[in-house]
Design a protein around this motif. Structure first.
Motif, PDB file in Angstrom:
ATOM      1  N   ILE A 166      -0.352  49.058  -6.791  1.00  0.00           N
ATOM      2  CA  ILE A 166      -0.547  48.386  -5.293  1.00  0.00           C
ATOM      3  C   ILE A 166      -0.201  47.478  -5.226  1.00  0.00           C
ATOM      4  O   ILE A 166       0.186  46.077  -6.482  1.00  0.00           O
ATOM      5  CB  ILE A 166      -2.332  48.552  -5.149  1.00  0.00           C
ATOM      6  CG1 ILE A 166      -2.723  50.095  -5.792  1.00  0.00           C
ATOM      7  CG2 ILE A 166      -2.656  47.824  -3.623  1.00  0.00           C
ATOM      8  CD1 ILE A 166      -3.807  50.016  -5.569  1.00  0.00           C
ATOM      9  N   GLY A 167       0.557  46.767  -4.314  1.00  0.00           N
ATOM     10  CA  GLY A 167       1.351  45.425  -4.008  1.00  0.00           C
ATOM     11  C   GLY A 167       1.153  44.865  -2.479  1.00  0.00           C
ATOM     12  O   GLY A 167       0.627  45.475  -2.557  1.00  0.00           O
ATOM     13  N   PHE A 168       1.654  43.976  -2.219  1.00  0.00           N
ATOM     14  CA  PHE A 168       1.569  43.176  -1.114  1.00  0.00           C
ATOM     15  C   PHE A 168       2.857  43.547  -0.731  1.00  0.00           C
ATOM     16  O   PHE A 168       3.934  43.231  -1.345  1.00  0.00           O
ATOM     17  CB  PHE A 168       0.862  42.047  -0.840  1.00  0.00           C
ATOM     18  CG  PHE A 168       1.560  40.671  -1.706  1.00  0.00           C
ATOM     19  CD1 PHE A 168       2.890  40.041  -1.089  1.00  0.00           C
ATOM     20  CD2 PHE A 168       1.175  40.285  -2.517  1.00  0.00           C
ATOM     21  CE1 PHE A 168       3.093  38.893  -1.184  1.00  0.00           C
ATOM     22  CE2 PHE A 168       2.144  39.608  -3.315  1.00  0.00           C
ATOM     23  CZ  PHE A 168       2.974  38.411  -2.571  1.00  0.00           C
ATOM     24  N   LEU A 169       3.162  42.821   1.016  1.00  0.00           N
ATOM     25  CA  LEU A 169       4.627  43.001   1.069  1.00  0.00           C
ATOM     26  C   LEU A 169       3.609  42.320   2.648  1.00  0.00           C
ATOM     27  O   LEU A 169       3.388  42.143   3.621  1.00  0.00           O
ATOM     28  CB  LEU A 169       4.523  44.766   2.260  1.00  0.00           C
ATOM     29  CG  LEU A 169       5.871  44.337   2.696  1.00  0.00           C
ATOM     30  CD1 LEU A 169       6.848  43.306   2.318  1.00  0.00           C
ATOM     31  CD2 LEU A 169       6.145  45.311   3.903  1.00  0.00           C
ATOM     32  N   SER A 170       5.120  40.770   2.842  1.00  0.00           N
ATOM     33  CA  SER A 170       4.441  39.707   3.649  1.00  0.00           C
ATOM     34  C   SER A 170       6.454  39.827   4.022  1.00  0.00           C
ATOM     35  O   SER A 170       7.041  39.713   3.832  1.00  0.00           O
ATOM     36  CB  SER A 170       4.628  38.586   2.785  1.00  0.00           C
ATOM     37  OG  SER A 170       4.212  37.813   4.043  1.00  0.00           O
TER      38      SER A 170
END
Length: 339
Positions: free
Chosen positions: A4-8
Motif C-alpha cells: 500500500i502506497g500513496f500517489l500524489s
C-alpha cells in the motif's frame, strides 16, 4: 498481503484554501510526506508527472531527494509520459536516482494522457515519424528506454578518449542493476496491458480506462489484469509480474474527514476522453471504516492486484494526508487481509 502506497498528483494553486501554493511547497511537502509514510509503515511513495501544469513535472530530482531521505519505502512514478522523453538521457537520470535510493525505484511510464496544451511533446522537440501517431512515438521511446536499461554496450569508443575506456562498446553510465525489472506501464486498455506483458513490464492501472464492455469499472479493470497475467505467462518471463491499481479511498473517522469527503458520489462515470475514445472513470470510496471495508471487499480489481496506490489530496497538506494514509493502514487494511 498487499503493498500500500500513496500517489500524489502534486497540485499547487495560489489560493488561501490550499496548503500547497507554489512549486516549492509541493516539492518539499512531497519529500516530507514520503518520509512520514515510511514511518507509518506504508510501502510506496508515487508521483504523477504532468507538463505545462501547476503540478509535479520533472520527476528525477524529486525521486533522488526522496531516496536520500528514506531507507525502505518504494519510490515511483505513475506515470511519466514517454512522448516527451529522450530515452538516453532518461536512462542516466533514472539510474542515478535509483542508485541514490539503493535500488528502490519503481518507474511507471506510459504513452501519455490528455494534456494541458495541444501536442505538447512538439515543444520538447519530438514528433511522430511519417505515418505514425504520438502514441506510437511514446511506445517507441519506451522500447528504446527498456533496451538501454539492459546495460549492454552499443556505442563505439573514441580512439582518443578524454579518459581511458573499458574494452568493447560502451553503455550509458551509471548503470543500475535490476532497474529494468522495476519498470511499469500505465495501461488504459486491455490491448496495451497485453503489450506491456509481452515487453516484460509491470502493470499500472489507474481509475481511468477505455470503456470496452460497458461493465462497472472494477469489473473491466479486473478483466484487464487477468488478460495481462495470461500474456505474461505466455511470454515466458523468468520473474513474476507486479500489478498496481490506484484508488481515492477515505476512511471517515473524524469530523474533518466527513466535512471534506462525506458527500462524495459513489458511482463510476463514463465520458469521452477525446473525440474517439469512450472512457470510464472509477468511483471514489469514502465511508465509515466498517462500511468502507465491505465496499472494498467487492472491488474485483483491487483483489486482483498486489499493490494499491491511494490517491491523496496533496493540497490539504502533509499532516492531513498522513492522517488519510494512517486511517487506511489502521482501520481498513487489516480487516481485508492486506496487512
Amino acid at each position: 498481503m498487499k503493498k500500500i502506497g500513496f500517489l500524489s498528483f502534486g497540485h499547487w494553486t495560489p489560493s488561501p484554501q490550499s496548503q500547497a501554493r507554489s512549486a516549492i511547497d509541493v516539492l518539499l511537502q512531497s519529500i516530507d510526506l514520503a518520509v512520514a509514510a515510511e514511518e507509518l509503515g506504508a510501502d510506496g511513495a508515487y508521483f504523477r508527472v504532468h507538463h505545462f501544469a501547476r503540478q509535479l513535472a520533472s520527476p528525477f530530482p524529486l525521486l533522488a531527494a526522496v531516496g536520500a531521505k528514506t531507507s525502505r519505502i518504494e519510490i515511483g512514478t505513475a506515470v511519466i509520459d514517454m512522448r516527451y522523453e529522450n530515452p538516453f538521457y532518461m536512462v542516466e537520470d533514472a539510474s542515478s536516482a535509483d542508485l541514490i535510493a539503493g535500488g528502490r525505484l519503481q518507474l511507471g511510464i506510459s504513452r501519455g494522457s490528455p494534456e494541458q496544451v495541444i501536442d505538447g511533446w512538439r515543444h520538447f522537440g519530438y514528433q511522430p515519424a511519417e505515418g505514425r501517431t504520438d502514441a506510437d512515438m511514446g511506445r517507441q521511446h519506451a522500447e528504446v528506454f527498456l533496451e538501454l536499461l539492459k546495460g549492454e554496450g552499443f556505442a563505439r569508443p573514441s580512439p582518443r578518449p578524454m579518459f581511458p575506456n573499458p574494452p568493447g562498446l560502451l553503455r550509458l553510465e551509471p548503470f543500475s542493476e535490476g532497474l529494468r525489472e522495476r519498470i511499469w506501464w500505465g495501461s488504459g486498455s486491455d490491448a496495451t496491458a497485453i503489450w506491456a506483458a509481452k515487453m516484460g513490464m509491470n502493470l499500472q492501472s489507474s481509475t481511468l480506462k477505455d470503456d470496452e464492455t460497458g461493465e462497472p469499472f472494477h469489473v473491466q479493470q479486473a478483466r484487464q489484469i487477468r488478460a495481462y497475467r495470461a500474456a505474461w505467462k505466455d511470454a515466458g518471463h523468468a520473474h513474476p509480474p507486479r500489478v498496481s491499481v490506484s484508488r481515492s479511498i477515505f476512511a471517515l473517522v473524524n469530523d474533518m474527514d466527513r466535512a471534506y469527503f462525506g458527500g462524495q458520489e459513489d458511482a463510476d462515470h463514463v465520458g469521452m476522453l477525446d473525440a474517439t475514445t469512450r472512457a470510464i472513470f472509477g468511483r471514489s470510496y469514502a465511508a465509515e471504516p466498517d462500511v468502507l471495508i465491505e465496499q472494498l471487499r467487492r472491488d474485483e480489481a483491487i483483489a486482483e492486484s498486489d499493490t494499491l496506490l491511494l490517491t491523496v489530496p496533496n493540497q490539504l497538506g502533509v499532516t492531513y494526508n498522513v492522517h488519510v494514509i494512517e486511517a487506511i493502514l489502521t482501520y481498513v487494511a487489516p480487516a481485508l487481509g492486506w496487512r
